[in-house]
Design a protein around this motif. Structure first.
Motif, PDB file in Angstrom:
ATOM      1  N   ASP A   1     -31.049  52.675   7.059  1.00 16.14           N
ATOM      2  CA  ASP A   1     -30.860  54.471   7.665  1.00 16.14           C
ATOM      3  C   ASP A   1     -31.865  54.891   6.394  1.00 16.14           C
ATOM      4  N   LEU A   2     -32.389  54.507   5.558  1.00 16.32           N
ATOM      5  CA  LEU A   2     -33.163  55.075   4.839  1.00 16.32           C
ATOM      6  C   LEU A   2     -34.281  54.406   4.618  1.00 16.32           C
ATOM      7  N   VAL A   3     -35.508  55.319   5.085  1.00 15.53           N
ATOM      8  CA  VAL A   3     -36.250  53.836   5.913  1.00 15.53           C
ATOM      9  C   VAL A   3     -37.467  54.195   4.123  1.00 15.53           C
ATOM     10  N   ASP A   4     -37.522  55.301   3.755  1.00 16.35           N
ATOM     11  CA  ASP A   4     -38.442  56.245   3.176  1.00 16.35           C
ATOM     12  C   ASP A   4     -38.166  55.503   1.378  1.00 16.35           C
ATOM     13  N   GLN A   5     -36.471  54.872   1.448  1.00 13.70           N
ATOM     14  CA  GLN A   5     -36.294  54.480  -0.052  1.00 13.70           C
ATOM     15  C   GLN A   5     -36.217  52.818   0.425  1.00 13.70           C
ATOM     16  N   ALA A   6     -36.532  52.041   1.229  1.00 11.63           N
ATOM     17  CA  ALA A   6     -36.307  51.048   1.720  1.00 11.63           C
ATOM     18  C   ALA A   6     -37.394  49.756   0.705  1.00 11.63           C
ATOM     19  N   VAL A   7     -37.182  48.976  -0.453  1.00  8.19           N
ATOM     20  CA  VAL A   7     -37.731  48.037  -1.019  1.00  8.19           C
ATOM     21  C   VAL A   7     -37.876  46.822  -0.753  1.00  8.19           C
ATOM     22  N   VAL A   8     -37.377  46.180   0.256  1.00  6.24           N
ATOM     23  CA  VAL A   8     -37.803  45.030   0.528  1.00  6.24           C
ATOM     24  C   VAL A   8     -38.009  44.479   2.397  1.00  6.24           C
ATOM     25  N   GLU A   9     -39.045  43.872   1.994  1.00  3.72           N
ATOM     26  CA  GLU A   9     -39.932  43.485   3.079  1.00  3.72           C
ATOM     27  C   GLU A   9     -38.939  43.041   3.819  1.00  3.72           C
ATOM     28  N   ALA A  10     -39.462  42.811   5.602  1.00  2.00           N
ATOM     29  CA  ALA A  10     -38.275  42.085   6.510  1.00  2.00           C
ATOM     30  C   ALA A  10     -38.549  41.088   6.145  1.00  2.00           C
ATOM     31  N   ASN A  11     -39.896  40.286   6.195  1.00  2.00           N
ATOM     32  CA  ASN A  11     -40.260  39.015   6.603  1.00  2.00           C
ATOM     33  C   ASN A  11     -39.386  39.024   5.407  1.00  2.00           C
TER      34      ASN A  11
ATOM     35  N   PHE B   1     -25.783  43.421   0.870  1.00  2.00           N
ATOM     36  CA  PHE B   1     -27.120  43.906   0.287  1.00  2.00           C
ATOM     37  C   PHE B   1     -27.678  45.625   0.433  1.00  2.00           C
ATOM     38  N   SER B   2     -28.262  46.122  -0.064  1.00  2.00           N
ATOM     39  CA  SER B   2     -28.482  47.394   0.381  1.00  2.00           C
ATOM     40  C   SER B   2     -30.210  47.309   0.055  1.00  2.00           C
ATOM     41  N   ALA B   3     -30.337  47.526   1.455  1.00  2.00           N
ATOM     42  CA  ALA B   3     -32.504  47.661   1.376  1.00  2.00           C
ATOM     43  C   ALA B   3     -33.148  48.598   1.030  1.00  2.00           C
ATOM     44  N   THR B   4     -32.456  48.995   0.030  1.00  2.00           N
ATOM     45  CA  THR B   4     -32.935  50.403  -0.922  1.00  2.00           C
ATOM     46  C   THR B   4     -32.995  49.730  -2.006  1.00  2.00           C
ATOM     47  N   ASP B   5     -32.379  48.314  -2.324  1.00  2.00           N
ATOM     48  CA  ASP B   5     -32.036  48.067  -3.819  1.00  2.00           C
ATOM     49  C   ASP B   5     -31.891  46.655  -3.931  1.00  2.00           C
ATOM     50  N   ARG B   6     -33.455  46.395  -5.301  1.00  2.00           N
ATOM     51  CA  ARG B   6     -34.061  45.030  -4.787  1.00  2.00           C
ATOM     52  C   ARG B   6     -32.743  44.079  -6.234  1.00  2.00           C
ATOM     53  N   HIS B   7     -32.467  44.314  -6.054  1.00  2.00           N
ATOM     54  CA  HIS B   7     -31.601  43.605  -7.355  1.00  2.00           C
ATOM     55  C   HIS B   7     -30.309  43.336  -6.500  1.00  2.00           C
TER      56      HIS B   7
ATOM     57  N   SER C   1     -27.030  49.870   9.790  1.00  2.00           N
ATOM     58  CA  SER C   1     -26.133  51.022   9.156  1.00  2.00           C
ATOM     59  C   SER C   1     -24.828  51.984   8.881  1.00  2.00           C
ATOM     60  N   VAL C   2     -24.297  51.689   7.922  1.00  4.95           N
ATOM     61  CA  VAL C   2     -22.989  52.026   7.892  1.00  4.95           C
ATOM     62  C   VAL C   2     -23.178  53.752   8.578  1.00  4.95           C
ATOM     63  N   LYS C   3     -23.871  54.120   7.908  1.00  8.45           N
ATOM     64  CA  LYS C   3     -23.844  55.500   7.882  1.00  8.45           C
ATOM     65  C   LYS C   3     -24.384  56.218   9.335  1.00  8.45           C
ATOM     66  N   GLU C   4     -25.221  55.360   9.848  1.00 11.93           N
ATOM     67  CA  GLU C   4     -25.712  55.186  11.503  1.00 11.93           C
ATOM     68  C   GLU C   4     -24.941  55.101  12.536  1.00 11.93           C
ATOM     69  N   ASP C   5     -23.742  54.230  12.068  1.00 13.17           N
ATOM     70  CA  ASP C   5     -23.216  52.658  12.846  1.00 13.17           C
ATOM     71  C   ASP C   5     -24.297  51.548  13.962  1.00 13.17           C
ATOM     72  N   LEU C   6     -24.605  51.232  13.326  1.00 21.28           N
ATOM     73  CA  LEU C   6     -25.755  50.426  13.579  1.00 21.28           C
ATOM     74  C   LEU C   6     -25.440  48.397  13.254  1.00 21.28           C
ATOM     75  N   ASN C   7     -25.579  48.497  14.425  1.00 22.81           N
ATOM     76  CA  ASN C   7     -24.705  46.735  14.470  1.00 22.81           C
ATOM     77  C   ASN C   7     -23.519  46.183  13.084  1.00 22.81           C
ATOM     78  N   VAL C   8     -22.697  47.165  13.219  1.00 25.64           N
ATOM     79  CA  VAL C   8     -21.153  47.077  12.339  1.00 25.64           C
ATOM     80  C   VAL C   8     -20.489  46.294  13.603  1.00 25.64           C
ATOM     81  N   ASN C   9     -20.154  46.415  14.053  1.00 29.42           N
ATOM     82  CA  ASN C   9     -19.159  45.636  15.449  1.00 29.42           C
ATOM     83  C   ASN C   9     -19.761  44.216  15.157  1.00 29.42           C
ATOM     84  N   GLN C  10     -20.926  43.608  15.389  1.00 32.10           N
ATOM     85  CA  GLN C  10     -21.890  43.140  15.449  1.00 32.10           C
ATOM     86  C   GLN C  10     -21.429  41.839  14.634  1.00 32.10           C
ATOM     87  N   VAL C  11     -21.462  42.356  13.314  1.00 24.51           N
ATOM     88  CA  VAL C  11     -21.145  41.238  12.459  1.00 24.51           C
ATOM     89  C   VAL C  11     -20.032  40.780  12.574  1.00 24.51           C
TER      90      VAL C  11
END
Ligand code: GDP
Length: 174
Positions: free
Chosen positions: A125-135, A90-96, A152-162
């Motif tokens: 990476d889209l911190v300003d647009q985040a709509v879901v709380e971490a908890n 899911f996306s951090a910027t998309d509640r649905h 963040s696929v854009k910033e290459d964060l945690n992708v390989n780990q998955v």
């Protein structure tokens, strides 16, 4: 003669989740090492692959893309057939897309049974647009008994780990 190094494990991984959460981008990032803002899905390509070495073993990961058919019923049985692991995205910027996680997991279980599965929260990476709380994300992951990766696929964060986690989990349960 078959030698040890000729043996290869192939793992089919299905990537599911609502449209535009970054599934194709995730696959492209992991398999090709690139990110393009307006990447058009290649029609007719079922999956991309990447080979990794895990505990001295060659592992071939085949990542299957839904190719834009995100409606539950539009995804063919062939897409899920023989899958060894799944990524529910899911996306951090998309509640649905977050609200749909539970149904995606259920769908995978209906089609594939109990297979290694992770939840991926993409676009962190889209911190300003985040709509879901971490908890609430953590609570959901706990509730669904799934490991959570924040990427963040854009910033290459945690992708390989998955994918390393899924390969590891699959191999240790062979
Ligand atoms: P899909 O429909 O789930 O396969 O989503 P796509 O891979 O087509 O991505 C949808 C849009 O989100 C595209 O414009 C991507 O470039 C963008 N995108 C994907 N991952 C990220 C990310 O981690 N951060 C940002 N900022 N954009 C992303």
């Amino acid at each position: 003669i078959m030698r040890e190094e000729d043996l290869e494990v192939a793992i089919k991984v299905v990537i599911v989740g609502n449209g535009a959460v970054g599934k194709s981008s995730l696959i492209q990032r992991y398999c090709k090492g690139i990110f393009t803002k307006d990447y058009k899905k290649t029609i007719g390509v079922d999956f991309m692959e990447r080979q990794i070495r895990l505990h001295g073993e060659e592992v071939r990961l085949m990542l299957w893309d839904t190719a834009g058919q995100e409606e539950f019923d539009a995804i063919t049985k062939a897409y899920y057939r023989g899958a060894h692991a799944a990524v529910v995205t899911f996306s951090a910027t998309d509640r649905h897309s977050f609200d749909a996680i539970r149904s995606w997991k259920k769908k995978v279980e209906e089609e594939c049974g109990e297979i290694p599965m992770v939840i991926v929260q993409n676009k962190i990476d889209l911190v300003d647009q985040a709509v879901v709380e971490a908890n609430e994300v953590e609570a959901m992951a706990r509730n669904l008994h799934c490991r959570l990766y924040r990427t963040s696929v854009k910033e290459d964060l945690n992708v390989n780990q998955v994918f390393e986690y899924l390969a590891e989990k699959y191999l240790t349960h062979l």
